[in-house]
Motif scaffolding. Structure first.
Motif, short mmCIF file in Angstrom:
data_model
loop_
_atom_site.label_atom_id
_atom_site.label_comp_id
_atom_site.label_asym_id
_atom_site.label_seq_id
_atom_site.Cartn_x
_atom_site.Cartn_y
_atom_site.Cartn_z
N LEU A 1 -1.29 11.02 -1.34
CA LEU A 1 -0.73 12.22 -0.72
C LEU A 1 -0.41 13.28 -1.78
N ALA A 2 0.17 12.85 -2.90
CA ALA A 2 0.47 13.79 -3.98
C ALA A 2 -0.81 14.39 -4.54
N GLY A 3 -1.86 13.57 -4.64
CA GLY A 3 -3.14 14.07 -5.13
C GLY A 3 -3.75 15.10 -4.20
N VAL A 4 -3.67 14.83 -2.89
CA VAL A 4 -4.23 15.77 -1.90
C VAL A 4 -3.48 17.10 -1.96
N LEU B 1 0.81 -1.21 0.00
CA LEU B 1 0.00 0.00 0.00
C LEU B 1 0.85 1.27 0.00
N THR B 2 2.17 1.13 0.07
CA THR B 2 3.04 2.30 0.14
C THR B 2 2.87 3.20 -1.08
N GLN C 1 6.56 -1.95 -6.04
CA GLN C 1 6.17 -3.35 -6.14
C GLN C 1 4.67 -3.51 -5.97
N ASP C 2 4.08 -4.47 -6.71
CA ASP C 2 2.64 -4.74 -6.58
C ASP C 2 2.32 -5.41 -5.26
N LYS C 3 3.30 -6.14 -4.71
CA LYS C 3 3.08 -6.86 -3.46
C LYS C 3 4.03 -6.36 -2.40
N GLU C 4 3.64 -6.58 -1.16
CA GLU C 4 4.46 -6.15 -0.05
C GLU C 4 5.81 -6.88 -0.10
N VAL C 5 6.87 -6.12 0.07
CA VAL C 5 8.21 -6.69 0.00
C VAL C 5 8.66 -7.05 1.41
N THR C 6 9.13 -8.27 1.59
CA THR C 6 9.56 -8.73 2.91
C THR C 6 10.95 -8.18 3.24
N LYS C 7 11.37 -8.42 4.48
CA LYS C 7 12.72 -7.99 4.89
C LYS C 7 13.78 -8.64 4.01
N LEU C 8 13.60 -9.92 3.75
CA LEU C 8 14.56 -10.64 2.91
C LEU C 8 14.54 -10.10 1.48
N GLY C 9 13.36 -9.77 0.99
CA GLY C 9 13.24 -9.20 -0.35
C GLY C 9 13.95 -7.86 -0.47
N LEU D 1 14.80 8.81 0.71
CA LEU D 1 15.92 9.35 1.47
C LEU D 1 15.71 9.20 2.98
N VAL D 2 14.48 9.39 3.43
CA VAL D 2 14.19 9.35 4.87
C VAL D 2 14.19 7.92 5.40
N PHE D 3 13.52 7.01 4.67
CA PHE D 3 13.35 5.65 5.17
C PHE D 3 14.30 4.64 4.52
N ASP D 4 15.14 5.10 3.59
CA ASP D 4 16.12 4.24 2.92
C ASP D 4 15.44 3.04 2.26
N VAL D 5 14.33 3.30 1.58
CA VAL D 5 13.59 2.25 0.87
C VAL D 5 13.75 2.49 -0.63
N PRO D 6 14.33 1.55 -1.36
CA PRO D 6 14.54 1.75 -2.80
C PRO D 6 13.23 1.98 -3.55
#
Length: 241
Positions: free
Chosen positions: A15-18, A7-8, A71-79, A60-65
């Motif tokens: 948020l961009a739409g709002v 859902l990210t 991704q269409d599906k939630e990415v796990t820690k290992l992913g 930059l804040v959360f260091d998430v690529p």
């Protein structure tokens, strides 16, 4: 068993739409003499720029690529660790024999992660065929395997970070055996998981094979009929009367 949707991306787009709404009012007010097409394109451009900026800030804040965010599906820690490895290789420009050996180990770890998730999908499909309490106990094994791979991969990443800031050949050389040891541990974990999948496959399948001899006889008879050799049709009729 199935991964939840990620859902990210939806949250960032909303948020961009709002944020675009008040800007759109300003645009419509100040560009009242412009054509509707121009105003629509302007507002769309603002939305796209805002969405890109929000994703970059989130990265930059959360260091998430960005790959993970989209991704269409939630990415796990290992992913996520797989994306870390891929980003690490992309930014490196060294070609020494030791670095090439390190790259091979990293690529092997990426393949191990991808292999696990392919096997996990098969494992989940097999579990759906099982009945009773046994399926619940066996299902926990996939999480155990994933946690083990995640632990080993963490060890590899932590060791790479030791020499990442000052990438010197002798530091890479000193740590290669350690990294390769955990690569081998991952191989052993995947091998055991493969054995478990094989056992579950035997539990979920039928004990006796399906008899297709009748189908084979019919196909043979039809082939003979096409060749005007219909004598076998009478034999077939007698066999299954």
């Amino acid at each position: 068993m199935k991964n939840k949707r990620n859902l990210t991306l939806y949250g960032l787009v909303i948020l961009a739409g709002v944020l675009t709404i008040p800007i759109a009012f300003i645009i419509l007010k100040n560009l009242s003499n412009s054509s509707n097409v121009f105003k629509a394109l302007f507002i769309t451009a603002v939305f796209v720029v805002l969405a890109a900026a929000i994703m970059l800030i989130y990265r930059l804040v959360f260091d998430v690529p960005i790959d993970v965010i989209t991704q269409d599906k939630e990415v796990t820690k290992l992913g996520r660790k797989k994306y870390w490895f891929a980003a690490y290789i992309r930014k490196q420009r060294f070609s020494s024999s030791y670095m090439k050996r390190l790259y091979r180990s990293i690529n092997k770890n990426i393949e191990q992660i991808e292999s696990f998730y392919r096997r996990k999908d098969v494992f989940s499909s097999l579990l759906e065929e099982l009945q009773g309490e046994q399926s619940g106990a066996i299902a926990d094994m996939a999480a155990l395997v994933e946690n083990s791979l995640d632990f080993n991969t963490d060890k590899i990443i932590d060791r790479i970070k030791i020499f990442d800031d000052k990438l010197q050949v002798f530091l890479v050389e000193q740590n290669l055996e350690y990294i390769e040891e955990y690569i081998n541990k991952n191989d052993q974990v995947l091998m055991e998981f493969e054995k478990l999948i094989t056992e579950v496959s035997g539990m979920s399948g039928s004990e006796s094979e399906v008899d297709i001899s009748k189908l084979t006889d019919i196909i043979t008879a039809m082939q003979n009929l096409r060749r005007n050799e219909d004598s076998q049709l009478e034999d077939l009729k007698k066999k299954y009367q």
